[in-house]
Design a protein around this motif. Structure first.
Motif, PDB file in Angstrom:
ATOM      1  N   LEU A  71     -50.287 -12.364 -24.077  1.00 39.31           N
ATOM      2  CA  LEU A  71     -48.793 -12.446 -23.079  1.00 39.31           C
ATOM      3  C   LEU A  71     -48.898 -12.537 -21.727  1.00 39.31           C
ATOM      4  O   LEU A  71     -49.200 -12.904 -21.156  1.00 39.31           O
ATOM      5  CB  LEU A  71     -47.460 -11.576 -23.574  1.00 39.31           C
ATOM      6  N   LEU A  72     -50.072 -11.587 -21.297  1.00 37.91           N
ATOM      7  CA  LEU A  72     -51.064 -11.189 -20.428  1.00 37.91           C
ATOM      8  C   LEU A  72     -51.320 -12.448 -19.774  1.00 37.91           C
ATOM      9  O   LEU A  72     -51.043 -12.571 -18.300  1.00 37.91           O
ATOM     10  CB  LEU A  72     -51.704  -9.948 -20.352  1.00 37.91           C
ATOM     11  N   SER A  73     -51.652 -13.723 -20.385  1.00 36.11           N
ATOM     12  CA  SER A  73     -52.240 -14.854 -19.869  1.00 36.11           C
ATOM     13  C   SER A  73     -51.255 -15.660 -19.217  1.00 36.11           C
ATOM     14  O   SER A  73     -51.345 -16.050 -18.307  1.00 36.11           O
ATOM     15  CB  SER A  73     -52.656 -15.406 -21.359  1.00 36.11           C
ATOM     16  N   TYR A  74     -49.989 -15.010 -19.887  1.00 29.49           N
ATOM     17  CA  TYR A  74     -48.783 -15.962 -18.848  1.00 29.49           C
ATOM     18  C   TYR A  74     -48.308 -15.157 -17.490  1.00 29.49           C
ATOM     19  O   TYR A  74     -47.037 -15.218 -16.936  1.00 29.49           O
ATOM     20  CB  TYR A  74     -47.679 -16.011 -19.609  1.00 29.49           C
ATOM     21  N   GLN A  75     -48.516 -14.113 -16.963  1.00 29.32           N
ATOM     22  CA  GLN A  75     -48.400 -13.759 -15.744  1.00 29.32           C
ATOM     23  C   GLN A  75     -49.427 -13.906 -14.602  1.00 29.32           C
ATOM     24  O   GLN A  75     -49.989 -13.842 -14.040  1.00 29.32           O
ATOM     25  CB  GLN A  75     -48.727 -11.570 -16.128  1.00 29.32           C
ATOM     26  N   SER A  76     -48.024 -14.584 -13.869  1.00 26.78           N
ATOM     27  CA  SER A  76     -48.675 -15.425 -13.107  1.00 26.78           C
ATOM     28  C   SER A  76     -48.834 -14.564 -12.048  1.00 26.78           C
ATOM     29  O   SER A  76     -49.572 -14.677 -10.968  1.00 26.78           O
ATOM     30  CB  SER A  76     -47.771 -16.393 -12.301  1.00 26.78           C
ATOM     31  N   GLY A  77     -49.241 -13.152 -11.328  1.00 25.71           N
ATOM     32  CA  GLY A  77     -49.537 -12.230 -10.523  1.00 25.71           C
ATOM     33  C   GLY A  77     -50.255 -12.185 -10.762  1.00 25.71           C
ATOM     34  O   GLY A  77     -51.511 -11.999  -9.155  1.00 25.71           O
ATOM     35  N   ASP A  78     -50.634 -12.260 -12.020  1.00 24.10           N
ATOM     36  CA  ASP A  78     -52.034 -11.464 -12.654  1.00 24.10           C
ATOM     37  C   ASP A  78     -53.469 -12.823 -12.549  1.00 24.10           C
ATOM     38  O   ASP A  78     -53.977 -12.830 -11.072  1.00 24.10           O
ATOM     39  CB  ASP A  78     -52.845 -11.299 -13.772  1.00 24.10           C
ATOM     40  N   GLN A  79     -52.497 -13.627 -12.634  1.00 28.32           N
ATOM     41  CA  GLN A  79     -53.379 -15.943 -12.557  1.00 28.32           C
ATOM     42  C   GLN A  79     -53.545 -15.773 -10.626  1.00 28.32           C
ATOM     43  O   GLN A  79     -55.287 -15.880 -10.101  1.00 28.32           O
ATOM     44  CB  GLN A  79     -53.007 -16.483 -12.597  1.00 28.32           C
ATOM     45  N   MET A  80     -52.053 -15.978  -9.401  1.00 30.51           N
ATOM     46  CA  MET A  80     -52.930 -14.878  -9.114  1.00 30.51           C
ATOM     47  C   MET A  80     -53.797 -14.510  -7.229  1.00 30.51           C
ATOM     48  O   MET A  80     -54.413 -14.720  -7.047  1.00 30.51           O
ATOM     49  CB  MET A  80     -51.208 -15.309  -7.700  1.00 30.51           C
ATOM     50  N   GLY A  81     -53.650 -13.147  -8.119  1.00 30.14           N
ATOM     51  CA  GLY A  81     -54.358 -12.207  -7.609  1.00 30.14           C
ATOM     52  C   GLY A  81     -55.893 -11.789  -8.057  1.00 30.14           C
ATOM     53  O   GLY A  81     -56.848 -12.245  -6.979  1.00 30.14           O
ATOM     54  N   ARG A  82     -56.091 -13.026  -8.959  1.00 32.39           N
ATOM     55  CA  ARG A  82     -57.952 -13.555  -9.164  1.00 32.39           C
ATOM     56  C   ARG A  82     -57.637 -14.115  -8.326  1.00 32.39           C
ATOM     57  O   ARG A  82     -59.412 -14.277  -7.784  1.00 32.39           O
ATOM     58  CB  ARG A  82     -57.924 -13.293 -10.698  1.00 32.39           C
ATOM     59  N   PHE A  83     -57.049 -15.409  -8.364  1.00 31.60           N
ATOM     60  CA  PHE A  83     -57.744 -16.387  -7.042  1.00 31.60           C
ATOM     61  C   PHE A  83     -57.754 -15.903  -5.404  1.00 31.60           C
ATOM     62  O   PHE A  83     -58.548 -16.355  -4.754  1.00 31.60           O
ATOM     63  CB  PHE A  83     -56.760 -17.069  -7.352  1.00 31.60           C
ATOM     64  N   ILE A  84     -56.919 -15.152  -5.322  1.00 25.63           N
ATOM     65  CA  ILE A  84     -56.578 -14.496  -4.006  1.00 25.63           C
ATOM     66  C   ILE A  84     -58.757 -13.422  -3.523  1.00 25.63           C
ATOM     67  O   ILE A  84     -58.912 -14.224  -2.879  1.00 25.63           O
ATOM     68  CB  ILE A  84     -55.828 -13.569  -3.748  1.00 25.63           C
TER      69      ILE A  84
END
Length: 548
Positions: free
Chosen positions: A429-442
């Motif tokens: 489920l955590l792999s679908y948290q777009s905020g997490d994805q964006m934070g790592r990208f930034i």
């Protein structure tokens, strides 16, 4: 029923399964929100104010945030550091469940109660998706234990410890925790006709000490809100933190008259209990029956069922209800059910009790294998085979009618649910948290002197919580039209696709990156099933704003 070596081995296995969540990420909403607020405490070097995206925040008391901020100071701002303090308090609840059960019913019941506590479904879930409840679970049973020692003796140290644990619970969730702690004792005194206990000076001394011990919380609330009437929360100013703590956050929710409202269902906690306390929940009706049927061996203690009954009635009458509110009762329910299992071999319904647990265990194993397939994450077939193999072996071994086998089947099935959730479903489920994805990208691409020093977000977007916790740059929420005018040319904005139209026409929007995600705290069958999942996903975008 349990010798020491077997008991300790089962405890180690149970603690390990519950600890899986320590090494996974933080889930929105509550987990990511609390993790972010504690992060702000550390970054701002301010342990008195609770802030979110640069604004004052008022909802929960300070104690869990203090614990998390201290953990951040020691281990760094990580997922593990956020979850560790809650896990420690959950372990404290485990220890005090044993102590209270042993004092009420002996060592055998205490050991069984610990295993039921270790395998309770919603406690397992909350050790992955951490919120305030693991703290509260440990604090409340600790307070009840020490107050029971006070009731049975005259040691001031026990009164002091009970009040300290109560104060921590109040500074975690509010004064309604006093109902859970105190109602059982009142029922106990009424049942035993110990009227003098209501006038005993010790309990009034405990109230006085409690007011002293919660002064740090009252000071912080007064300093952040009452002294600063222009602080804006809930869309208004002149909000008293002291009033909110004693009334709006508790009675305001109960009567649905405060700034945070809900919709109550008188049967909500009955059907919640059926799944939240699995696999022990199916034993609760038997415990209730043998508590009132006047049959031997007698089941139930007024301290336990009094607290459970009064709390359930009040929670059911409330207009603001959430499933995790029940967690604080699970240590008491574990002891109650443990007493049933300890005397099960002498009960007339022992065959019925065993069959209920065995067949429910079979259905749970089948359901888990089905859910593994439907979610279809990586290596799903390995998890399905493992659950089917372990579950099948457990059911074959535990088919004979006896208290030992009933306990073993219940415990093993409970831990299988924990492994399914903590090691398979939760990380998926955590792999679908777009905020997490964006934070790592930034963090990987947009940090340094040549990039902006903050990320702007629109207020009331759930993805902002995980983004704020994961991102190394601070977030600033935009709440009003005037704030748009203060943005510098080239500012970065994180926004969902649905809200792009809220950006003023004065700005040209330049896409930087987009991320596909879902609000995983609200699962739907369409999202859970892998073939229909993609249609449920939404985009969370990072854009650069340039003035026209």
């Amino acid at each position: 029923m349990l010798n020491k070596r077997v008991f300790l081995l089962l405890c180690v296995i149970g603690i390990a399964v519950n600890g899986i969540g320590l090494f996974t990420g933080v889930m929105m909403i509550d987990g990511a929100l609390y993790a972010l607020i504690a992060k702000n405490m550390v970054l701002n070097a301010n342990f008195e104010f609770l802030t979110l995206h640069g604004f004052d925040w008022l909802d929960k008391p300070h104690f869990p945030f203090w614990c998390t901020a201290l953990s951040y100071r020691v281990f760094g701002i990580t997922d593990f550091a956020y979850k560790l303090p809650a896990f420690i308090f959950w372990l404290i609840g485990l220890w005090y469940t044993y102590l209270l059960a042993r004092r009420l019913h002996g060592r055998n019941v205490a050991r069984i109660a610990v295993l039921i506590y270790l395998s309770a479904l919603h406690l397992l879930l909350c050790n992955s998706a951490v919120n305030a409840e693991p703290y509260l679970t440990g604090m409340i049973v600790a307070a009840i234990y020490h107050f029971y020692r006070t009731y049975r003796g005259n040691a001031f140290s026990q009164l002091l410890m009970g009040t300290l644990w109560t104060a921590m619970a109040v500074m975690t969730k509010g004064i309604f925790v006093l109902i859970i702690i105190g109602s059982g004792f009142m029922v106990l005194w009424l049942v035993r006709k110990e009227w003098r206990q209501f006038l005993n000076y010790r309990w009034y001394l405990a109230v006085a000490l409690l007011l002293v011990f919660i002064l740090p919380e009252l000071y912080c609330l007064y300093y952040q809100f009452d002294v600063r009437p222009m602080a804006e929360v809930f869309g208004r100013t002149h909000v008293s933190g002291i009033r909110f703590f004693f009334w709006d956050s508790q009675f305001g929710r109960f009567f649905n008259s405060g700034p945070i409202t809900g919709h109550g269902d008188p049967f909500f906690y009955l059907h919640t209990l059926l799944w939240a306390f699995l696999p022990g929940s199916l034993l609760v009706p038997f415990a209730v029956y043998f508590s009132v049927a006047k049959r031997k061996p007698a089941i139930g203690h007024p301290l336990l069922w009094g607290s459970i009954l009064i709390t359930l009635l009040l929670f059911s009458a409330s207009q603001f209800q959430l499933p995790h509110y029940l967690n604080a009762l699970f240590p008491l329910m574990s002891i109650w059910v443990a007493q049933l299992l300890a005397g099960m071999d002498r009960l007339a319904l022992n065959g019925v009790i065993h069959r209920v647990q065995w067949y429910s265990g079979l259905l749970i194993v089948i359901l888990l294998c089905t859910l593994v397939f439907l979610f279809h994450d990586d290596n799903w077939w390995m998890f399905a085979i493992g659950i089917a193999g372990v579950g099948g072996a457990t059911l074959v071994y535990g088919r004979r009618i006896s208290a030992n086998h009933t306990l073993f089947v219940s415990y093993a099935v409970g831990l299988l649910i924990g492994i399914f959730y903590g090691a398979y479903l939760y990380p998926g489920l955590l792999s679908y948290q777009s905020g997490d994805q964006m934070g790592r990208f930034i963090n990987a691409n947009l940090t340094g002197e040549s990039h902006p020093d903050r990320i702007y977000v629109l207020d009331q977007e759930i993805e902002n919580f995980t983004l704020g916790f994961r991102c190394e740059m601070p977030l600033r929420a935009i709440r009003s039209g005037e704030q748009w005018e203060t943005l510098n040319d080239g500012s970065l904005l994180a926004v969902s696709t649905e809200r792009l139209n809220e950006i003023p026409r004065d700005y040209e929007v330049e896409p930087v990156a987009s991320f596909v995600g879902y609000r995983v705290s609200r699962l739907t069958p369409e999202f859970f099933y892998y073939r229909t999942r993609d249609a449920q996903l939404s985009k969370f975008q990072l854009v650069r704003l340039k003035k026209r």
